[in-house]
Scaffold this motif. Structure first.
Motif, short mmCIF file in Angstrom:
data_model
loop_
_atom_site.label_atom_id
_atom_site.label_comp_id
_atom_site.label_asym_id
_atom_site.label_seq_id
_atom_site.Cartn_x
_atom_site.Cartn_y
_atom_site.Cartn_z
N SER A 1 -5.21 -0.25 13.79
CA SER A 1 -4.39 -0.57 14.23
C SER A 1 -3.44 -1.34 12.86
CB SER A 1 -5.05 -2.08 14.89
OG SER A 1 -4.10 -3.13 15.75
N ALA A 2 -3.94 -1.73 11.94
CA ALA A 2 -3.55 -2.40 11.26
C ALA A 2 -2.40 -1.60 11.07
CB ALA A 2 -4.41 -3.42 10.11
N HIS A 3 -3.61 -0.22 9.97
CA HIS A 3 -2.42 0.59 9.70
C HIS A 3 -1.28 1.05 10.38
CE1 HIS A 3 -1.87 4.44 6.73
NE2 HIS A 3 -1.22 5.08 8.45
N GLY A 4 -1.43 1.10 11.84
CA GLY A 4 -0.44 1.91 12.72
C GLY A 4 0.43 0.11 12.54
N ASP A 5 0.15 -0.67 12.82
CA ASP A 5 0.88 -2.14 12.48
C ASP A 5 2.42 -1.88 11.51
OD1 ASP A 5 0.25 -3.33 14.65
OD2 ASP A 5 -0.91 -4.79 14.36
N VAL A 6 1.24 -1.37 10.24
CA VAL A 6 2.45 -1.41 8.95
C VAL A 6 3.40 -0.09 8.52
CG1 VAL A 6 2.48 -0.53 6.53
CG2 VAL A 6 0.30 -2.16 7.98
N LEU A 7 2.54 1.00 8.94
CA LEU A 7 3.62 2.48 9.67
C LEU A 7 4.57 2.04 10.16
CD1 LEU A 7 4.16 5.32 8.41
CD2 LEU A 7 2.24 6.10 10.27
N SER A 8 4.30 1.79 11.24
CA SER A 8 5.79 1.56 12.32
C SER A 8 6.66 0.54 11.92
CB SER A 8 4.88 1.18 13.80
OG SER A 8 4.17 0.16 13.74
N LYS A 9 6.79 -0.54 11.03
CA LYS A 9 7.01 -1.04 10.77
C LYS A 9 8.39 -0.92 9.67
CE LYS A 9 9.01 -5.24 9.93
NZ LYS A 9 9.52 -5.06 8.33
#
Length: 205
Positions: A141-149
Motif C-alpha cells: 500500500s505504501a508503494h502504491g501511495d507514493v507511485l500514485s502521487k
C-alpha cells in the motif's frame, strides 16, 4: 477517429410524496475521494399548499431530491473515460497509456492526451483543477501511495505547462489503492483502477 461508446444517465428533480423515511446508514466504502461528491441542489421551491398540487389525503411533501445528471463516454479500448455532470468534468486516463510499468515518466502519447484535457480546461475557463492518482491493490500500500502521487504530479506538471496560467490552482493527491472503480480480483479490473483522474468545475454548457 477512434469510435467511442457512450452511456448517458439523466435524472431530474424527484419529489417524494408522503412522510420522508428515516435515512439509512451507509457503511459502504466511498466510491469517490472526499470533497468530490455530487452537490446538486433543488432548482426550484415547491409550495406544499399550492392548490394545483394534488396530494393524497394526509400526505405531505418530503424534501425534494436532485440526482446529478451524469454522462459517461469511454473510448473503445477503455483507455480513457470522460464523465460530465452538472457541476464537473472528469477525465480518467489509465496508467498504461501514460506511463511505463512502475514508472512516473510520461510518454509521448500521454502528453498528447493531456494536451486535449488542457484544451477543455481552457474552454471551461476554470481556475481549480484536481489531479488524483490511483493504483491497483498489488504490491504494498505504501508503494502504491507514493507511485500514485508521483504520477499525479507528472500529469499536473504537464497540464501546468500546457495551460501556462498562474491563476489556476491545482489540488494534487495520490490515493494509491483507495477508491477503486473496478474489481481488483481480475487483471481487467486492476487495469481500470490504475489511473489518473483530472477533474475541474464545469462553467459552460
Amino acid at each position: 477517429m477512434t469510435p467511442r461508446l457512450s452511456l448517458a444517465v439523466a435524472t431530474a428533480t424527484l419529489l417524494v410524496l408522503g412522510t420522508a423515511p428515516a435515512s439509512l446508514a451507509d457503511d459502504s466504502t466511498p466510491s469517490v475521494p472526499p470533497g468530490t461528491e455530487a452537490t446538486a441542489s433543488a432548482p426550484v421551491e415547491v409550495d406544499p399548499n399550492d392548490p394545483d398540487l394534488k396530494l393524497p389525503e394526509g400526505g405531505t411533501l418530503a424534501e425534494p431530491k436532485v440526482l446529478d445528471i451524469k454522462q459517461v463516454v469511454e473510448d473503445e479500448s477503455g483507455d480513457e473515460r470522460r464523465e460530465d455532470t452538472n457541476a464537473d468534468v472528469t477525465f480518467a486516463l489509465q496508467a498504461e497509456v501514460l506511463f511505463a510499468k512502475d514508472s512516473a515518466k510520461l510518454g509521448t502519447e500521454a502528453k498528447a492526451r493531456i494536451a486535449v484535457i488542457a484544451d477543455e480546461i481552457k474552454k471551461q475557463n476554470t481556475k481549480l483543477v484536481r489531479v488524483f492518482g490511483f493504483t491497483d491493490n498489488l504490491g504494498s500500500s505504501a508503494h502504491g501511495d507514493v507511485l500514485s502521487k508521483q504520477r499525479a504530479d507528472a500529469v499536473q506538471a504537464e497540464l501546468a505547462g500546457d495551460l501556462n496560467d498562474p491563476a489556476i490552482t491545482f489540488e494534487v493527491r495520490g490515493y494509491g489503492e483507495q477508491y477503486p472503480i473496478s474489481d481488483n480480483s481480475t487483471e481487467e479490473g486492476r487495469k481500470k483502477n490504475r489511473r489518473v483522474e483530472v477533474t475541474f468545475p464545469r462553467t459552460t454548457t
